[in-house]
Design a protein around this motif. Structure first.
Motif, short mmCIF file in Angstrom:
data_model
loop_
_atom_site.label_atom_id
_atom_site.label_comp_id
_atom_site.label_asym_id
_atom_site.label_seq_id
_atom_site.Cartn_x
_atom_site.Cartn_y
_atom_site.Cartn_z
N UNK A 46 -53.61 32.26 12.48
CA UNK A 46 -52.26 31.33 12.83
C UNK A 46 -51.38 31.16 11.83
N UNK A 49 -49.46 34.47 11.33
CA UNK A 49 -48.61 34.49 12.33
C UNK A 49 -47.18 33.53 12.32
N UNK A 50 -47.67 32.43 12.07
CA UNK A 50 -46.51 31.50 11.60
C UNK A 50 -45.62 31.95 10.42
N UNK A 53 -43.45 34.44 12.07
CA UNK A 53 -42.37 33.87 12.84
C UNK A 53 -41.09 33.51 11.90
N UNK A 54 -41.60 32.79 10.93
CA UNK A 54 -40.58 32.34 9.93
C UNK A 54 -39.74 33.42 9.08
N UNK A 56 -38.97 36.19 10.50
CA UNK A 56 -38.03 36.45 11.36
C UNK A 56 -36.88 35.56 11.66
N UNK A 57 -37.33 34.44 11.63
CA UNK A 57 -36.30 33.27 11.74
C UNK A 57 -35.15 33.49 10.64
N UNK A 60 -32.72 36.18 11.64
CA UNK A 60 -31.97 35.95 12.61
C UNK A 60 -31.01 34.71 12.03
N UNK B 42 -44.10 32.92 23.15
CA UNK B 42 -44.28 33.50 21.73
C UNK B 42 -45.66 33.51 21.36
N UNK B 46 -48.29 36.83 20.73
CA UNK B 46 -48.44 37.26 19.32
C UNK B 46 -49.68 36.99 18.67
N UNK B 47 -50.46 36.12 19.68
CA UNK B 47 -51.86 35.64 18.92
C UNK B 47 -52.71 36.25 20.02
N UNK B 51 -58.35 33.41 20.90
CA UNK B 51 -57.92 32.21 20.36
C UNK B 51 -57.58 31.28 21.33
N UNK B 61 -51.23 24.94 20.21
CA UNK B 61 -50.52 26.08 20.20
C UNK B 61 -49.28 25.86 20.87
N UNK B 64 -46.73 24.50 18.72
CA UNK B 64 -46.17 25.66 17.70
C UNK B 64 -45.32 26.55 18.61
N UNK B 68 -41.39 26.83 17.25
CA UNK B 68 -40.94 28.16 17.03
C UNK B 68 -39.62 28.57 17.78
N UNK B 71 -36.75 26.62 16.56
CA UNK B 71 -36.13 27.22 15.43
C UNK B 71 -35.51 28.38 15.94
N UNK B 72 -35.86 29.36 16.64
CA UNK B 72 -35.19 30.58 17.29
C UNK B 72 -33.85 29.96 17.83
N UNK B 75 -30.47 29.78 15.71
CA UNK B 75 -29.49 30.95 15.64
C UNK B 75 -28.44 30.79 16.55
#
Lengths: 606, 94
Positions: A46, A49-50, A53-54, A56-57, A60, B42, B46-47, B51, B61, B64, B68, B71-72, B75
């Motif tokens: 986890x 992966x996080x 993500x960041x 990528x962020x 972007x 997401x 990706x996971x 899990x 999750x 999470x 995320x 956060x995307x 942009x």
């Protein structure tokens, strides 16, 4: 003192750095060994992966921020958006359009059920020449084709597919909608309906004066796609809350939709079905014959982003086609031209054409090339606009609704001047003459297709290009001008000039029903200039032997004529004969260590 | 205590404004942005699915995933600054 939460360094922005710092932090806080937070454990995965993500962020975010600045923007949508903020509406692609005609297939009357076929507006056709989809546009919702009629029905076709999106009005002032479009929407074919009624499009908010003006602006999107902007009651009516706004647009393939073939060589097949009176679907290919009247032309790709960056600060805000600059700006939207010169003649004594803007346009020949044709073999008429293209331009100007009432346009046809190139060279042993010939032709093909200058074509450009080819030691070239050789052969040449004199005003017939008063006589004077013995007038060439390009002239490398010694130059490059492009191998140079070092040194200097 | 009780009211932030739904009812938009926040998109992509077999972890999750996705969206908000005429929460910019 840093807080416990800020365990990440502000310069750690790669996923590896974030991961390592997070892992260290967790190990420290929970007092665990590194095995507990490895990627093999669910928790470790986890975190991994996080951290990705960041990463990528961050990318972007940086990209989104960079795209907001005109100097750092790199995506086409962002460049268009920035140009839009500067007041320039970047041109989206423009669909190729043509005309077809169709009628009931003779002999099929007895097997067809009912008296006529119904064709609805927007029927799609597939072109067998390029496999692209074209759409029929009628002036009504449908047309009926009687099976007993021998008359053809005519219709415009546009390359592309019409799409539509529905929005809901909010009743607010300056309602703006950004429509995402997959592909590029046509720059011209966009229609906006509010509650089923077509609203007019305007270039500026100030053109929509008053509360009752049902209009909107359609602009290339600030964030891609297109933007629809409505008024604010002072300038333009506001769509009411809950009103249905339908936007129709044509998604097209730009210049790919243009077909440079004769009408007879182009074939289409219907993709959609028609309807019989009974409501049954009918395969139109079985019952209709279809001809091309005007091949689809003037398709244009969306504006080149380099051009957008250049033109954005220079864009005219008048939105009217009045003077040469306006016409150049308007026509530069069409990527179909390699050179655009719009000019008027207000400086001369002839006043009758002071409202006329002359258009000297050269089509982009590179878009007409096929695999078996290059610059040296493409037919000479492809270097000029034909009547279909001229009519298309006139129609585009007319339909733009921007032409000032008193403004007129006239096309100036380029005067083609033919030249031949003779290349004499020394080459190194071990290199194949045929391969060198091909390299030279390829280089010159690229050069002549891309050269934009309108004053001269220097020999030195060609020499530099050829010297750069592997295996060439030294080279000299010279141009031979057909006009000059003909003058020397005849012993004279004709010089043209115009004489302008005031006259009693008289009415002159113009295009269609147009008439206008003429106040000046413009007379063409042709003067014969005799040459002295052995005199070389150097017509079309300067003292260096470079090609000089006069106004309205278009130099092309083409043979089909004889020089002063009656040596005939073949029209296209021909091996072993004088032709438009002749390469003479004067001497083979032995490859020694000295020559190789010398070649390497020369390349370093270049 | 079952999972539903644990997460009760925790997903309130995902509720959509009824006013907004009413205002846009009937819209037929094409090419809308990808719904990252829906269906755990997401995380799901990706996971390891292993899990996600644990319902508690899967539920966790989702937070999470939504965080995320938010956060995307940042942009998009940066891009929205250029599109000055649309609402600040205009959600169709890609």
């Amino acid at each position: 003192m840093p807080s416990k939460q800020s365990f990440l360094s502000k310069i750690a922005i790669s996923s590896d750095q974030i991961f390592v710092e997070t892992k260290t932090y967790l190990q420290r806080v929970y007092n665990k060994a590194s095995s507990q937070f490895s990627s093999a454990s669910p928790f470790g995965q986890l975190v991994k992966v996080l951290s990705n993500y960041y990463e990528h962020l961050f990318y972007y975010l940086e990209d989104a921020q960079a795209e907001n600045h005109p100097y750092t923007a790199s995506s086409i949508e962002a460049i268009y958006g920035n140009a839009q903020l500067a007041g320039h509406n970047p041109t989206r692609s423009i669909a190729a359009m043509g005309e077809i005609r169709f009628k009931f297939k003779p002999g099929k009357e007895s097997v067809f059920p009912g008296p006529y076929i119904i064709l609805t507006d927007g029927i799609k056709l597939k072109c067998n020449n390029n496999n692209l989809i074209y759409t029929l546009k009628f002036n009504s919702d449908q047309v009926r084709i009687s099976k007993n009629s021998t008359e053809f029905t005519y219709s415009m076709i546009y390359q592309g597919i019409f799409e539509s999106q529905k929005l809901i009005g909010t009743g607010r002032l300056m309602q703006t909608f950004n429509l995402n479009i997959n592909g590029t929407a046509d720059h011209v074919n966009v229609k906006v309906f509010v509650n089923g009624k077509l609203w007019k499009q305007y270039e500026s908010l100030y053109d929509m004066a008053g509360n009752e003006t049902e209009g909107c602006m359609v602009r290339t999107g600030l964030a891609g796609g297109i933007d629809i902007i409505f008024g604010n009651t002072y300038f333009g009516k506001v769509p009411e809350n809950g009103s249905i706004i339908e936007v129709q647009y044509l998604v097209n393939a730009g210049s790919l939709g243009t077909i440079n073939s004769n009408s007879g060589d182009i074939t289409f097949e219907f993709m959609d079905t028609g309807l019989a009176v009974t409501g049954d679907e009918i395969d139109l290919n079985d019952y209709m014959i279809l001809d091309v009247v005007t091949p689809p032309r003037l398709g244009s790709d969306r504006e080149d982003y380099n051009f957008t960056k250049f033109i954005a600060p220079l864009a005219s805000k008048s939105f009217v086609l009045a003077g040469p600059v306006n016409y150049e700006h308007f026509l530069s939207r069409y990527n179909a031209f390699s050179y655009i010169d719009a000019f008027n003649t207000v400086d001369d004594d002839y006043l009758d054409d002071d409202n006329v803007t002359y258009l000297f346009l050269l089509p982009d020949v590179s878009k007409k090339l096929t695999t078996d044709v290059d610059y040296f073999t493409i037919p000479a008429n492809e270097f000029t606009l034909d009547s279909i293209e001229k009519n298309g331009i006139k129609r585009a100007i007319r339909e733009s609704g921007k032409q000032a009432t008193t403004s007129e346009i006239q096309f100036v046809d380029p005067e083609i001047k033919k030249y031949a190139i003779n290349i004499v060279l020394r080459y190194f042993e071990g290199y194949d003459k045929d391969a060198l010939n091909i390299d030279i032709r390829t280089k010159l093909n690229d050069y002549f297709l891309s050269v934009k200058r309108r004053d001269r074509i220097p020999k030195s450009d060609i020499i530099a290009l050829i010297e750069g080819i592997e295996g060439i030691d030294s080279v000299n070239i010279y141009f031979v001008s057909e006009e000059n050789e003909t003058a020397i052969k005849n012993g004279y040449y004709i010089k043209k000039s115009y004489k302008i004199q005031p006259t009693t005003p008289f009415l002159q017939e113009g295009e269609g029903t147009k008439k206008r008063f003429i106040f000046f006589n413009k007379e063409l004077i042709e003067t014969k200039i005799n040459l002295k013995e052995n005199e070389d007038p150097m017509l079309g060439l300067d003292e260096f032997g470079d090609i000089i390009i006069g106004s309205n002239e278009l130099p092309v490398i083409r043979g089909g004529w004889s020089d002063r010694y009656n040596t005939y130059y073949q029209e296209y490059p021909t091996k072993g004969q004088p032709s438009s492009l002749s390469v003479y191998f004067k001497e083979k140079i032995e490859q020694t260590l000295t020559t190789q070092v010398q070649t390497a040194n020369r390349k370093k200097l270049g | 205590m079952d999972l539903e009780q644990i997460t009760e009211d925790l997903f309130k932030y995902k509720k959509k404004s009824l006013y907004k739904i009413a205002r846009t009812a009937g819209e037929e938009r094409l090419n809308t942005p990808f719904p990252y926040a829906e269906n755990n998109e997401i995380v799901r992509r990706t996971i390891s699915p292993y899990i996600l077999r644990n319902p508690v972890v899967e539920k966790f999750l989702q937070f999470i995933n939504d965080h995320t996705a938010l956060m995307y969206k940042a942009t998009t908000w940066i891009r929205l600054k250029r599109v000055y005429t649309v609402d600040k929460d205009y959600e169709y910019i890609k």
